[in-house]
Design a protein around this motif. Structure first.
Motif, PDB file in Angstrom:
ATOM      1  N   LYS A 151       0.817  -1.219   0.000  1.00 46.36           N
ATOM      2  CA  LYS A 151       0.000   0.000   0.000  1.00 46.36           C
ATOM      3  C   LYS A 151       0.847   1.264   0.000  1.00 46.36           C
ATOM      4  N   ILE A 152       2.187   1.105   0.066  1.00 41.45           N
ATOM      5  CA  ILE A 152       3.049   2.290   0.182  1.00 41.45           C
ATOM      6  C   ILE A 152       3.018   3.134  -1.090  1.00 41.45           C
ATOM      7  N   LYS A 153       2.748   4.419  -0.918  1.00 38.66           N
ATOM      8  CA  LYS A 153       2.840   5.374  -2.024  1.00 38.66           C
ATOM      9  C   LYS A 153       4.079   6.222  -1.736  1.00 38.66           C
ATOM     10  N   TRP A 154       5.011   6.231  -2.678  1.00 42.43           N
ATOM     11  CA  TRP A 154       6.273   6.915  -2.415  1.00 42.43           C
ATOM     12  C   TRP A 154       6.056   8.378  -2.010  1.00 42.43           C
ATOM     13  N   ARG A 155       5.150   9.051  -2.698  1.00 37.99           N
ATOM     14  CA  ARG A 155       4.930  10.465  -2.407  1.00 37.99           C
ATOM     15  C   ARG A 155       4.550  10.726  -0.958  1.00 37.99           C
ATOM     16  N   ARG A 156       3.857   9.765  -0.366  1.00 36.40           N
ATOM     17  CA  ARG A 156       3.391   9.965   1.004  1.00 36.40           C
ATOM     18  C   ARG A 156       4.489   9.718   2.045  1.00 36.40           C
ATOM     19  N   ILE A 157       5.515   8.962   1.656  1.00 39.64           N
ATOM     20  CA  ILE A 157       6.538   8.631   2.656  1.00 39.64           C
ATOM     21  C   ILE A 157       7.918   9.128   2.232  1.00 39.64           C
ATOM     22  N   ARG A 158       7.938  10.083   1.301  1.00 41.81           N
ATOM     23  CA  ARG A 158       9.249  10.500   0.776  1.00 41.81           C
ATOM     24  C   ARG A 158      10.089  11.235   1.812  1.00 41.81           C
ATOM     25  N   HIS A 159       9.453  11.780   2.869  1.00 39.78           N
ATOM     26  CA  HIS A 159      10.242  12.441   3.911  1.00 39.78           C
ATOM     27  C   HIS A 159      10.450  11.529   5.114  1.00 39.78           C
ATOM     28  N   HIS A 160      10.269  10.221   4.880  1.00 37.11           N
ATOM     29  CA  HIS A 160      10.471   9.252   5.958  1.00 37.11           C
ATOM     30  C   HIS A 160      11.779   8.489   5.761  1.00 37.11           C
ATOM     31  N   VAL A 161      12.255   7.926   6.850  1.00 34.78           N
ATOM     32  CA  VAL A 161      13.460   7.094   6.776  1.00 34.78           C
ATOM     33  C   VAL A 161      13.187   5.754   7.450  1.00 34.78           C
ATOM     34  N   ALA A 162      14.024   4.767   7.108  1.00 36.26           N
ATOM     35  CA  ALA A 162      13.850   3.419   7.665  1.00 36.26           C
ATOM     36  C   ALA A 162      14.326   3.389   9.117  1.00 36.26           C
ATOM     37  N   VAL A 163      13.639   2.603   9.931  1.00 37.29           N
ATOM     38  CA  VAL A 163      13.990   2.488  11.349  1.00 37.29           C
ATOM     39  C   VAL A 163      14.998   1.355  11.562  1.00 37.29           C
ATOM     40  N   PRO A 178      16.432   7.354   3.444  1.00 33.06           N
ATOM     41  CA  PRO A 178      15.114   7.540   2.831  1.00 33.06           C
ATOM     42  C   PRO A 178      14.892   6.535   1.706  1.00 33.06           C
ATOM     43  N   LEU A 179      13.650   6.388   1.253  1.00 31.59           N
ATOM     44  CA  LEU A 179      13.352   5.475   0.160  1.00 31.59           C
ATOM     45  C   LEU A 179      13.553   6.177  -1.181  1.00 31.59           C
ATOM     46  N   GLY A 180      14.796   6.478  -1.480  1.00 32.45           N
ATOM     47  CA  GLY A 180      15.113   7.099  -2.751  1.00 32.45           C
ATOM     48  C   GLY A 180      14.835   8.597  -2.741  1.00 32.45           C
ATOM     49  N   ASN A 181      15.460   9.306  -3.667  1.00 31.42           N
ATOM     50  CA  ASN A 181      15.312  10.765  -3.710  1.00 31.42           C
ATOM     51  C   ASN A 181      14.265  11.217  -4.709  1.00 31.42           C
ATOM     52  N   ASN A 182      13.758  10.289  -5.513  1.00 29.25           N
ATOM     53  CA  ASN A 182      12.703  10.655  -6.451  1.00 29.25           C
ATOM     54  C   ASN A 182      11.778   9.467  -6.665  1.00 29.25           C
ATOM     55  N   GLU A 186      11.064   7.588  -9.206  1.00 27.03           N
ATOM     56  CA  GLU A 186      11.611   6.423  -9.910  1.00 27.03           C
ATOM     57  C   GLU A 186      12.441   5.546  -8.969  1.00 27.03           C
ATOM     58  N   GLN A 187      13.397   6.196  -8.288  1.00 26.70           N
ATOM     59  CA  GLN A 187      14.248   5.467  -7.325  1.00 26.70           C
ATOM     60  C   GLN A 187      13.403   4.806  -6.243  1.00 26.70           C
ATOM     61  N   ASN A 193       9.853  -1.970  -4.981  1.00 25.48           N
ATOM     62  CA  ASN A 193       9.703  -3.224  -5.725  1.00 25.48           C
ATOM     63  C   ASN A 193      10.739  -4.251  -5.310  1.00 25.48           C
ATOM     64  N   THR A 194      11.997  -3.789  -5.221  1.00 20.69           N
ATOM     65  CA  THR A 194      13.080  -4.691  -4.818  1.00 20.69           C
ATOM     66  C   THR A 194      12.770  -5.319  -3.467  1.00 20.69           C
ATOM     67  N   LEU A 195      12.317  -4.466  -2.522  1.00 18.99           N
ATOM     68  CA  LEU A 195      12.024  -4.958  -1.177  1.00 18.99           C
ATOM     69  C   LEU A 195      10.880  -5.960  -1.203  1.00 18.99           C
ATOM     70  N   ARG A 196       9.868  -5.669  -2.019  1.00 15.58           N
ATOM     71  CA  ARG A 196       8.720  -6.566  -2.113  1.00 15.58           C
ATOM     72  C   ARG A 196       9.159  -7.915  -2.677  1.00 15.58           C
ATOM     73  N   GLU A 197       9.959  -7.837  -3.750  1.00 16.31           N
ATOM     74  CA  GLU A 197      10.434  -9.085  -4.379  1.00 16.31           C
ATOM     75  C   GLU A 197      11.371  -9.867  -3.464  1.00 16.31           C
ATOM     76  N   SER A 198      12.003  -9.149  -2.507  1.00 23.51           N
ATOM     77  CA  SER A 198      12.893  -9.848  -1.566  1.00 23.51           C
ATOM     78  C   SER A 198      12.110 -10.490  -0.431  1.00 23.51           C
ATOM     79  N   GLY A 199      10.790 -10.376  -0.480  1.00 21.21           N
ATOM     80  CA  GLY A 199       9.964 -11.056   0.514  1.00 21.21           C
ATOM     81  C   GLY A 199       9.509 -10.209   1.680  1.00 21.21           C
ATOM     82  N   HIS A 200       9.842  -8.912   1.667  1.00 19.16           N
ATOM     83  CA  HIS A 200       9.363  -8.051   2.758  1.00 19.16           C
ATOM     84  C   HIS A 200       7.900  -7.725   2.542  1.00 19.16           C
ATOM     85  N   THR A 201       7.117  -7.731   3.628  1.00 17.95           N
ATOM     86  CA  THR A 201       5.696  -7.411   3.485  1.00 17.95           C
ATOM     87  C   THR A 201       5.366  -6.057   4.102  1.00 17.95           C
ATOM     88  N   GLU A 202       6.232  -5.600   5.010  1.00 18.98           N
ATOM     89  CA  GLU A 202       5.978  -4.277   5.584  1.00 18.98           C
ATOM     90  C   GLU A 202       7.282  -3.569   5.918  1.00 18.98           C
TER      91      GLU A 202
END
Ligand SMILES: [Cu+2]
Length: 335
Positions: A227-239, A256-260, A262-263, A269-278
């Motif tokens: 459900k993640i929309k990049w625009r909504r979490i672009r000012h967030h960082v991973a814990v 952060p999850l990329g600077n734009n 596309e990134q 996508n990479t994280l999803r394909e690596s089996g992460h669900t959240e």
């Protein structure tokens, strides 16, 4: 209070001692306006029906000559004058003449707006602001023209981030170098125009538990990766660190999850394909100072990071800034 400190659909979180009163006033005004809107709306519909065009009636174009409407209008005028002169002005006068006492518990800061940045001048441990001189202004290194040779300036701090101790009286002296700006911290319910040639004081207190560290903690959320929309979490960082299947860290703690877009989408996508669900994320920095006055082309970029500390950590930051500057200048002397 901190538990509710997330940005939702209504107000931003409220983190100052006086902010509750402002929010209360805004609520009262809104409910009052709703009552007026509904009342006048009903009256409007009544008039549409009552005075609709129909056979045997002729429109009259002369104003009504009743006495009542005249007296009602005068009464409304007198009442509004009383609200302004009798209530509002004395309260404003009292408030503006009762600043917090100068002393160890008062943190005084000079704030100078310019197109398009905020400059903060702290007096340091001696509580005295060093001399400033327009001739010393250097846009890149010394936007306020602080005379670093001046005795009072030796322990001063210049910063383009605003740092505040929680629970202390904050006394801000606001001015501008060029056009009219407006110093605003939405989360503190503070706003004051910054006007060239004038120095306007504003004071407030940050709530005791509203440190940036605690805020980030309380704003930490788990996001389902689908459900993640990049625009909504672009000012967030991973814990925490996130790895792909080969065990390589693709999203590091604090990153952060990329600077734009596309990134960001690629990484998600990479994280999803690596089996992460959240993903567990928190804001990179939840607080900021903004300019609330349309002051030129890049007005929207006129923001400063705001960081709130426990008083001891604030003092440590001041000390660190002083040491960094003196170390920096000694380095230059070597050349
Ligand atoms: Cu501005």
């Amino acid at each position: 209070m901190l538990a509710e400190s997330t940005y939702g659909a209504w107000f931003p979180p409220m983190l100052s001692e006086h902010g509750g009163e402002i929010d209360h006033l805004i609520s009262v005004v809104h409910w009052f306006m709703l009552a007026l809107f509904v009342g006048w709306g009903i009256f409007f519909v009544y008039c549409l029906v009552r005075f609709r065009q129909r056979g045997g009636h002729k429109a009259v174009y002369n104003p009504v000559k009743g006495k009542i409407s005249k007296y009602v209008e005068i009464a409304v005028g007198v009442f509004e004058a009383f609200l302004l002169v009798g209530l509002s002005m004395p309260v404003w006068d009292w408030y503006k003449n009762e600043p917090p006492d100068a002393g160890a518990d008062r943190c005084e800061i000079r704030v100078v707006g310019e197109q398009f940045q905020w400059n903060f001048h702290y007096p340091g441990p001696d509580g005295k602001f060093g001399r400033t001189d327009a001739a010393l202004i250097d846009t890149a290194t010394n936007p306020l023209g602080i005379d670093w040779e001046n005795e009072d300036a030796k322990d001063d701090v210049f910063s383009q981030e605003m740092h505040l101790p929680v629970g202390k009286d904050i006394y801000v002296r606001i001015t501008s170098k060029d056009v009219i700006h407006s110093f605003a911290i939405p989360t503190m319910r503070v706003k004051q125009d910054s006007i060239p040639g004038m120095e306007i004081p504003v004071w407030f207190k940050v709530k005791k538990d509203a440190t940036t560290a605690k805020l980030k903690e309380s704003m930490t959320q788990t996001y389902p990766i689908d459900k993640i929309k990049w625009r909504r979490i672009r000012h967030h960082v991973a814990v925490e660190d996130y790895q792909d299947r080969s065990g390589q860290v693709v999203l590091a703690k604090g990153a952060p999850l990329g600077n734009n877009l596309e990134q960001g989408e690629k990484l998600i996508n990479t994280l999803r394909e690596s089996g992460h669900t959240e993903l567990v994320l928190q804001p990179a920095n939840p607080l900021e100072v903004i300019c609330a006055q349309l002051c030129g082309n890049n007005h929207y970029t006129m923001k400063a990071q705001l960081i709130t500390h426990e008083p001891a950590d604030f003092d440590a930051w001041v000390q660190e800034m002083i040491e960094d500057r003196t170390a920096g200048s000694e380095m230059f002397e070597d050349f």
